[in-house]
Design a protein around this motif. Structure first.
Motif, PDB file in Angstrom:
ATOM      1  N   GLY A 162       5.832   5.991  -8.202  1.00 18.70           N
ATOM      2  CA  GLY A 162       6.036   4.945  -7.208  1.00 18.70           C
ATOM      3  C   GLY A 162       5.506   3.612  -7.690  1.00 18.70           C
ATOM      4  N   LEU A 163       4.993   2.829  -6.762  1.00 19.80           N
ATOM      5  CA  LEU A 163       4.411   1.532  -7.078  1.00 19.80           C
ATOM      6  C   LEU A 163       2.894   1.617  -6.913  1.00 19.80           C
ATOM      7  CD1 LEU A 163       6.931  -0.749  -5.126  1.00 19.80           C
ATOM      8  CD2 LEU A 163       6.832  -0.390  -7.605  1.00 19.80           C
ATOM      9  N   ASN A 164       2.172   0.913  -7.770  1.00 18.01           N
ATOM     10  CA  ASN A 164       0.718   1.009  -7.788  1.00 18.01           C
ATOM     11  C   ASN A 164       0.080  -0.356  -7.526  1.00 18.01           C
ATOM     12  OD1 ASN A 164       0.288   3.915  -9.081  1.00 18.01           O
ATOM     13  ND2 ASN A 164       1.969   2.918 -10.159  1.00 18.01           N
ATOM     14  N   PHE A 165      -0.982  -0.377  -6.713  1.00 13.19           N
ATOM     15  CA  PHE A 165      -1.641  -1.619  -6.324  1.00 13.19           C
ATOM     16  C   PHE A 165      -3.152  -1.464  -6.447  1.00 13.19           C
ATOM     17  CE2 PHE A 165       2.361  -1.307  -4.093  1.00 13.19           C
ATOM     18  CZ  PHE A 165       2.911  -2.579  -4.195  1.00 13.19           C
ATOM     19  N   SER A 166      -3.795  -2.459  -7.045  1.00 11.64           N
ATOM     20  CA  SER A 166      -5.255  -2.462  -7.113  1.00 11.64           C
ATOM     21  C   SER A 166      -5.867  -3.149  -5.903  1.00 11.64           C
ATOM     22  CB  SER A 166      -5.723  -3.177  -8.387  1.00 11.64           C
ATOM     23  OG  SER A 166      -5.293  -4.531  -8.391  1.00 11.64           O
ATOM     24  N   ASP A 167      -5.104  -4.004  -5.226  1.00 11.42           N
ATOM     25  CA  ASP A 167      -5.591  -4.750  -4.067  1.00 11.42           C
ATOM     26  C   ASP A 167      -5.143  -4.049  -2.784  1.00 11.42           C
ATOM     27  OD1 ASP A 167      -6.208  -6.528  -2.064  1.00 11.42           O
ATOM     28  OD2 ASP A 167      -5.004  -8.184  -2.831  1.00 11.42           O
ATOM     29  N   PRO A 168      -6.082  -3.561  -1.946  1.00  9.67           N
ATOM     30  CA  PRO A 168      -5.686  -2.881  -0.709  1.00  9.67           C
ATOM     31  C   PRO A 168      -4.923  -3.791   0.250  1.00  9.67           C
ATOM     32  CG  PRO A 168      -8.052  -3.277  -0.741  1.00  9.67           C
ATOM     33  CD  PRO A 168      -7.543  -3.581  -2.112  1.00  9.67           C
ATOM     34  N   GLY A 169      -5.182  -5.088   0.186  1.00  9.49           N
ATOM     35  CA  GLY A 169      -4.433  -6.019   1.029  1.00  9.49           C
ATOM     36  C   GLY A 169      -2.981  -6.119   0.598  1.00  9.49           C
ATOM     37  N   LEU A 170      -2.757  -6.136  -0.708  1.00 15.08           N
ATOM     38  CA  LEU A 170      -1.390  -6.182  -1.223  1.00 15.08           C
ATOM     39  C   LEU A 170      -0.675  -4.866  -0.959  1.00 15.08           C
ATOM     40  CD1 LEU A 170       0.436  -8.188  -2.693  1.00 15.08           C
ATOM     41  CD2 LEU A 170      -0.295  -7.178  -4.854  1.00 15.08           C
ATOM     42  N   LEU A 171      -1.405  -3.755  -1.027  1.00 14.91           N
ATOM     43  CA  LEU A 171      -0.840  -2.449  -0.691  1.00 14.91           C
ATOM     44  C   LEU A 171      -0.359  -2.443   0.760  1.00 14.91           C
ATOM     45  CD1 LEU A 171      -0.496   0.646  -1.410  1.00 14.91           C
ATOM     46  CD2 LEU A 171      -2.785   0.933  -0.440  1.00 14.91           C
ATOM     47  N   LEU A 172      -1.162  -2.989   1.660  1.00 10.38           N
ATOM     48  CA  LEU A 172      -0.782  -3.071   3.068  1.00 10.38           C
ATOM     49  C   LEU A 172       0.419  -3.987   3.257  1.00 10.38           C
ATOM     50  CD1 LEU A 172      -1.277  -2.416   6.028  1.00 10.38           C
ATOM     51  CD2 LEU A 172      -3.057  -4.179   6.052  1.00 10.38           C
ATOM     52  N   ASP A 173       0.439  -5.112   2.553  1.00 15.50           N
ATOM     53  CA  ASP A 173       1.584  -6.021   2.623  1.00 15.50           C
ATOM     54  C   ASP A 173       2.870  -5.308   2.200  1.00 15.50           C
ATOM     55  OD1 ASP A 173       0.220  -8.279   3.528  1.00 15.50           O
ATOM     56  OD2 ASP A 173      -0.288  -8.931   1.490  1.00 15.50           O
ATOM     57  N   ALA A 174       2.765  -4.523   1.131  1.00 15.58           N
ATOM     58  CA  ALA A 174       3.941  -3.816   0.612  1.00 15.58           C
ATOM     59  C   ALA A 174       4.463  -2.816   1.636  1.00 15.58           C
ATOM     60  CB  ALA A 174       3.591  -3.111  -0.691  1.00 15.58           C
ATOM     61  N   ALA A 175       3.552  -2.098   2.290  1.00 11.46           N
ATOM     62  CA  ALA A 175       3.965  -1.132   3.310  1.00 11.46           C
ATOM     63  C   ALA A 175       4.606  -1.844   4.498  1.00 11.46           C
ATOM     64  CB  ALA A 175       2.762  -0.320   3.766  1.00 11.46           C
ATOM     65  N   CYS A 176       4.030  -2.957   4.910  1.00  8.50           N
ATOM     66  CA  CYS A 176       4.559  -3.707   6.063  1.00  8.50           C
ATOM     67  C   CYS A 176       5.919  -4.333   5.771  1.00  8.50           C
ATOM     68  CB  CYS A 176       3.577  -4.800   6.473  1.00  8.50           C
ATOM     69  SG  CYS A 176       2.023  -4.189   7.152  1.00  8.50           S
ATOM     70  N   SER A 177       6.198  -4.606   4.506  1.00  6.84           N
ATOM     71  CA  SER A 177       7.475  -5.220   4.148  1.00  6.84           C
ATOM     72  C   SER A 177       8.580  -4.194   3.914  1.00  6.84           C
ATOM     73  CB  SER A 177       7.307  -6.089   2.904  1.00  6.84           C
ATOM     74  OG  SER A 177       6.977  -5.301   1.775  1.00  6.84           O
ATOM     75  N   GLY A 178       8.246  -2.898   4.038  1.00  2.05           N
ATOM     76  CA  GLY A 178       9.268  -1.866   3.913  1.00  2.05           C
ATOM     77  C   GLY A 178       9.463  -1.326   2.522  1.00  2.05           C
ATOM     78  N   LEU A 179       8.494  -1.529   1.637  1.00  4.63           N
ATOM     79  CA  LEU A 179       8.646  -1.051   0.265  1.00  4.63           C
ATOM     80  C   LEU A 179       8.411   0.450   0.132  1.00  4.63           C
ATOM     81  CD1 LEU A 179       7.051  -3.838  -1.966  1.00  4.63           C
ATOM     82  CD2 LEU A 179       9.442  -3.151  -1.831  1.00  4.63           C
ATOM     83  N   GLY A 180       7.692   1.048   1.080  1.00  2.00           N
ATOM     84  CA  GLY A 180       7.459   2.478   0.984  1.00  2.00           C
ATOM     85  C   GLY A 180       6.320   2.923   1.883  1.00  2.00           C
ATOM     86  N   ILE A 181       5.837   4.159   1.640  1.00  2.00           N
ATOM     87  CA  ILE A 181       4.748   4.727   2.436  1.00  2.00           C
ATOM     88  C   ILE A 181       3.429   4.512   1.701  1.00  2.00           C
ATOM     89  CG2 ILE A 181       6.274   6.429   3.496  1.00  2.00           C
ATOM     90  CD1 ILE A 181       5.019   8.547   1.650  1.00  2.00           C
ATOM     91  N   ALA A 182       2.356   4.274   2.460  1.00  2.00           N
ATOM     92  CA  ALA A 182       1.065   3.994   1.842  1.00  2.00           C
ATOM     93  C   ALA A 182      -0.047   4.580   2.686  1.00  2.00           C
ATOM     94  CB  ALA A 182       0.862   2.486   1.681  1.00  2.00           C
ATOM     95  N   LEU A 183      -1.174   4.824   2.055  1.00  2.13           N
ATOM     96  CA  LEU A 183      -2.383   5.228   2.745  1.00  2.13           C
ATOM     97  C   LEU A 183      -3.167   3.948   3.011  1.00  2.13           C
ATOM     98  CD1 LEU A 183      -3.894   7.781   3.686  1.00  2.13           C
ATOM     99  CD2 LEU A 183      -5.081   7.771   1.471  1.00  2.13           C
ATOM    100  N   VAL A 184      -3.311   3.578   4.291  1.00  2.00           N
ATOM    101  CA  VAL A 184      -3.848   2.262   4.628  1.00  2.00           C
ATOM    102  C   VAL A 184      -5.083   2.364   5.521  1.00  2.00           C
ATOM    103  CG1 VAL A 184      -1.562   1.203   4.439  1.00  2.00           C
ATOM    104  CG2 VAL A 184      -2.369   1.997   6.675  1.00  2.00           C
ATOM    105  N   SER A 185      -5.797   1.275   5.596  1.00  2.00           N
ATOM    106  CA  SER A 185      -7.003   1.168   6.409  1.00  2.00           C
ATOM    107  C   SER A 185      -6.651   0.915   7.871  1.00  2.00           C
ATOM    108  CB  SER A 185      -7.865   0.010   5.879  1.00  2.00           C
ATOM    109  OG  SER A 185      -8.718  -0.506   6.872  1.00  2.00           O
ATOM    110  N   GLN A 186      -7.266   1.671   8.780  1.00  2.00           N
ATOM    111  CA  GLN A 186      -7.073   1.395  10.201  1.00  2.00           C
ATOM    112  C   GLN A 186      -7.568   0.004  10.553  1.00  2.00           C
ATOM    113  OE1 GLN A 186      -8.887   4.384  12.686  1.00  2.00           O
ATOM    114  NE2 GLN A 186      -7.107   5.736  12.602  1.00  2.00           N
ATOM    115  N   LEU A 187      -8.706  -0.368  10.014  1.00  2.00           N
ATOM    116  CA  LEU A 187      -9.285  -1.668  10.335  1.00  2.00           C
ATOM    117  C   LEU A 187      -8.378  -2.810   9.890  1.00  2.00           C
ATOM    118  CD1 LEU A 187     -11.787  -3.182  11.430  1.00  2.00           C
ATOM    119  CD2 LEU A 187     -12.627  -3.244   9.069  1.00  2.00           C
TER     120      LEU A 187
END
Length: 295
Positions: free
Chosen positions: A209-234
């Motif tokens: 898949g796609l790999n991200f070192s920044d959890p904020g960018l990972l969340l952005d990617a999930a919100c933009s419809g790029l795929g499924i991610a393990l994200v922070s509730q906070l």
């Protein structure tokens, strides 16, 4: 590192003369005499042991070495000017310097800043976001809010929030079959291997898949419809409220602890106390609609 540096005044004189193409105009800009500019440049050329200008009567033109030095000097003077201007931040009487991660600043703090400003307009908050953990003993920082920080000398330490992680994606991705969904990978706790160990639930995650070192960018990617991610509730509270993120399952697993470091010199500061109290209340509201502590 050079053992000896040419005087800053000679570099300023050279930059002005080179930029304006005239010793006379450079003298006017710097409020000096033309002879003073000429002397500065002669001293600089003697230091460098090569000419920087071609001189023909009153006109001057840069040599190749002069062109090279001009770009270096302009970059250095610009960086120095920015650094000096930035020092003015430390002289503001109501300045409160907060260090945090870019992900926390963008996804949690920014959506709530208007509320803090409305409650405490007197606080001139300076948000200093870094990927690296700050050294509170050597840096001018009042508070630090991070999920990767531990106690430090000269500081008080307090855990503010125990985060939870859950698998999520944009609503449009839910309509896809599991093989059609791209898996977004993060680092540390946000790696899917952590989910597999802690939850043991298959939500269609793949090794590729796609790999991200920044959890904020990972969340952005999930919100933009790029795929499924393990994200922070906070960090994902705002995204959930905006309807751009939905959980794949209702289960969640333990995540990192968000902690507050307060420098000893700021512990009794009313501004630091106001921000810390506001932070504690908003990090742990009485109810988080749509969030489940899960297993």
């Amino acid at each position: 590192m050079l053992k000896h540096w040419p005087p800053l005044s000679s570099l300023r004189g050279f930059e002005a003369a080179a930029r304006l193409g005239s010793f006379h105009k450079a003298a006017e800009e710097l409020s000096l005499t033309q002879s003073a500019i000429s002397q500065q440049i002669r001293s600089l050329e003697a230091y460098l042991e090569q000419p920087l200008f071609f001189r023909s009567g009153r006109s001057v033109a840069l040599t190749d070495a002069g062109h090279d030095l001009l770009s270096t000097t302009q970059a250095m003077l610009q960086q120095l000017a920015v650094g000096i201007r930035r020092l003015g931040q430390y002289q503001k009487p109501n300045q409160l310097v907060l260090n945090t991660t870019p992900a926390f600043a963008r996804h949690w703090l920014l959506p709530r800043l208007a509320d803090f400003r409305a409650l405490h307009p007197e606080v001139d908050l300076w948000i200093y976001s870094t990927d690296e953990v700050p050294d509170m003993a050597t840096q001018t920082i009042d508070l630090a809010v991070r999920d990767d920080i531990s106690s430090q000398a000269e500081c008080s330490f307090k855990v503010l929030h125990a985060d939870r992680l859950y698998p999520a994606c944009h609503p449009s991705v839910l309509a896809l079959t599991a093989p059609q969904r791209t898996t977004l990978h993060g680092e540390r706790e946000m790696d899917w291997s952590h989910w597999a160990v802690e939850a043991g639930i298959d939500v269609g995650q793949q090794d590729q898949g796609l790999n991200f070192s920044d959890p904020g960018l990972l969340l952005d990617a999930a919100c933009s419809g790029l795929g499924i991610a393990l994200v922070s509730q906070l960090l994902s509270r705002q995204a959930r409220a905006d309807g751009v993120l939905q959980p794949l399952v209702e289960d969640s697993i333990r995540g990192p602890n968000w902690a507050l470091l307060t420098h000893r010199d700021s512990e009794q500061d009313p501004m630091a106390k106001s921000f810390s109290a506001w932070l504690s209340v908003n990090l742990n509201p009485h109810s988080d609609d749509g969030e489940h502590a899960g297993a």
